[in-house]
Design a protein around this motif. Sequence first.
Motif, short mmCIF file in Angstrom:
data_model
loop_
_atom_site.label_atom_id
_atom_site.label_comp_id
_atom_site.label_asym_id
_atom_site.label_seq_id
_atom_site.Cartn_x
_atom_site.Cartn_y
_atom_site.Cartn_z
N UNK A 118 0.83 -1.21 0.00
CA UNK A 118 0.00 0.00 0.00
C UNK A 118 0.87 1.26 0.00
N UNK A 119 1.95 1.24 0.79
CA UNK A 119 2.86 2.38 0.80
C UNK A 119 3.51 2.59 -0.55
N UNK A 120 3.86 1.49 -1.24
CA UNK A 120 4.45 1.61 -2.56
C UNK A 120 3.50 2.26 -3.55
N UNK A 121 2.23 1.88 -3.49
CA UNK A 121 1.25 2.50 -4.38
C UNK A 121 1.06 3.97 -4.02
N UNK A 122 1.07 4.29 -2.73
CA UNK A 122 0.88 5.69 -2.33
C UNK A 122 2.08 6.54 -2.76
N UNK A 123 3.30 6.02 -2.63
CA UNK A 123 4.48 6.74 -3.11
C UNK A 123 4.38 7.00 -4.60
N UNK A 124 4.01 5.97 -5.34
CA UNK A 124 3.89 6.12 -6.79
C UNK A 124 2.82 7.14 -7.17
N UNK A 125 1.71 7.13 -6.43
CA UNK A 125 0.62 8.07 -6.73
C UNK A 125 1.03 9.51 -6.45
N UNK A 153 10.27 5.08 -10.61
CA UNK A 153 10.43 3.81 -11.32
C UNK A 153 11.10 2.76 -10.45
N UNK A 154 11.92 3.18 -9.50
CA UNK A 154 12.67 2.22 -8.67
C UNK A 154 11.96 1.89 -7.37
N UNK A 155 11.27 2.86 -6.77
CA UNK A 155 10.68 2.62 -5.45
C UNK A 155 9.51 1.65 -5.49
N UNK A 156 8.66 1.74 -6.52
CA UNK A 156 7.50 0.84 -6.56
C UNK A 156 7.91 -0.62 -6.69
N UNK A 200 10.61 -1.95 -5.70
CA UNK A 200 11.19 -2.33 -4.41
C UNK A 200 10.09 -2.71 -3.41
N UNK A 201 9.00 -1.94 -3.42
CA UNK A 201 7.88 -2.28 -2.53
C UNK A 201 7.27 -3.62 -2.89
N UNK A 202 7.18 -3.92 -4.19
CA UNK A 202 6.63 -5.21 -4.60
C UNK A 202 7.55 -6.34 -4.19
N UNK A 203 8.86 -6.17 -4.35
CA UNK A 203 9.81 -7.20 -3.93
C UNK A 203 9.71 -7.42 -2.41
#
Length: 548
Positions: free
Chosen positions: A100-107, A141-144, A146-149
């Motif tokens: 969820x944090x990865x999606x929020x960062x990307x958004x 491009x890199x943070x999302x 990383x969140x998935x991994x």
Amino acid sequence: MRCRLEQRYHWRGRRDLDDNRFLLSTSMPTPGQAKLAWGTIAVLCIAGLLVTPFARIHLPGTEGLLPAYGAAVFLAEAITAGLLFSLYYVMPRTAVLILAAGYLVSALSIVPWMLSFPGVFQAFGLDSGPQGTAAIAALRRLLFPMAVVAYALLKNRPVGPVGLRGMRRRIATCVVAVLLWTLTVAFYVLGTAGWLPPFLSAGGTLTIVWMLVPAIALLLYAAGIALLVRGVRSVVDTWLIVVLVALTIETVLLAYVSAGLRLSLGWWAGRVYGLASASLVLMVLLSEAVLMQGRLARSMAAEQRARSDRLTAMEALSAMVAHEVNQPLASMVTNASAGLRWLDRPQPDLAEAGDAFRRIVADGHAAGEVVAGVRTMFRRGARDCEPLDLNAIVADALRRAADETRLAGIAVTTCLHAPLPRVLGNPAQIQRLVANLVSNAVDAMLAGPSDPRRLLVATSGQEDRVTLSVADTGIGIEPATGHAIFEPFVTTKLDGMGMGLMFCRVVAEAHGGRVTHAPNHPQGTIFTIALPAATVSRDASSDDRAGP
């Protein structure tokens, strides 16, 4: 009181942590969902190949579309983050919180990226140059991935008990941290780009620093796919694989196929893939939420129907108990009469009278044992019979089942004969008889193929008989069990009790009728109930009362 609530939640959490039948983060994908995911991957790959020959065609003047693109990506990823935070609130897994944090960062990162894009908001003084836009794009491009991994590494990690306040605190901390990080990045990128690494040269060509970004991103995408593919996959895992494939194609189109040429056909195609990747999990979460709501509604309807069946079982069993009790009662009357005759003799035979009275005591105990076993099962006694309009009862049963049939996609057709002779019966029992047949038909069709699902309810009447038929296109009845389908505990359902059709038979026979079944063509079953008309029932009752 709050402490007690926390303790109850801890206990409930421990009990439900392994229940993977309902939550998307733990439930297994159905074969249909898996096929849809692989089909989506195939479509994405084919579309990418079709775009490749035309990727470097420049499309000038399309900068005005970027705000719409950015707004769409922001909304899709922000809503997805909100739904994942809600999922974490139900099932407190750290992996879901990180995702969820990865999606929020990307958004949130899409906002400064869009504001700093060269030529879009230059009139407002927000153009920080291509270096700022490239920096935000690299971070995003890199943070999302990383969140998935991180999600893939932690998704099978055991979860300890977490209180309500603890979950709220974690979600709030996560949201605040992401907001602060985004504001900090936006401030430095939009304020000054002097500290940024050189992603672009003075002539606008890509530097080695920028070329490292897509390469690292592709490695992260591959790692995420490999981690999600291995082991047991949930619904969310399956669609995250599709998301990573879409992001892989996007990166290839943007960095390699279009050679980094902005506003080219390949560049815009990559943006479309980015929008698709942002929307996939959102569409899955929303669609599964709607389907879950439908399953919940059907489950609640089934629970209410099961409760009504239990009440009907009480009435049916009371008729059976009455039959069993009649025998010892008749024996008690006979023995009492015999005992009186032995006592009325001029010379009373006390031995014979004593034997008769002892038999009365034994019969009384036998009747008491029968009644004692079921006396707590009855809510109210039998009701009086009255002339009933079977068409009205059918209409009422179909009205009550309307929500369930609509959710199941069942087309209901009626063919009600009018005028229809009335039947003499117990209103509650006849109503439950019809409702039971309708619910059995619905269950049979839910257990079978989704198409076709048709329910036909018809009535017909003659002077002495009224007939009701319920035809479905469900799984049907196997010949091996057809002869015993009306017996107790015989069922075609995996979770059935085997009592519903037995109740139908008991009620029909108690009203002087009968129930039969036959196969429907091309599939399904037809149940037919024949009941005597009210005039016939009344005449039969009069004959019974006039007997010896």
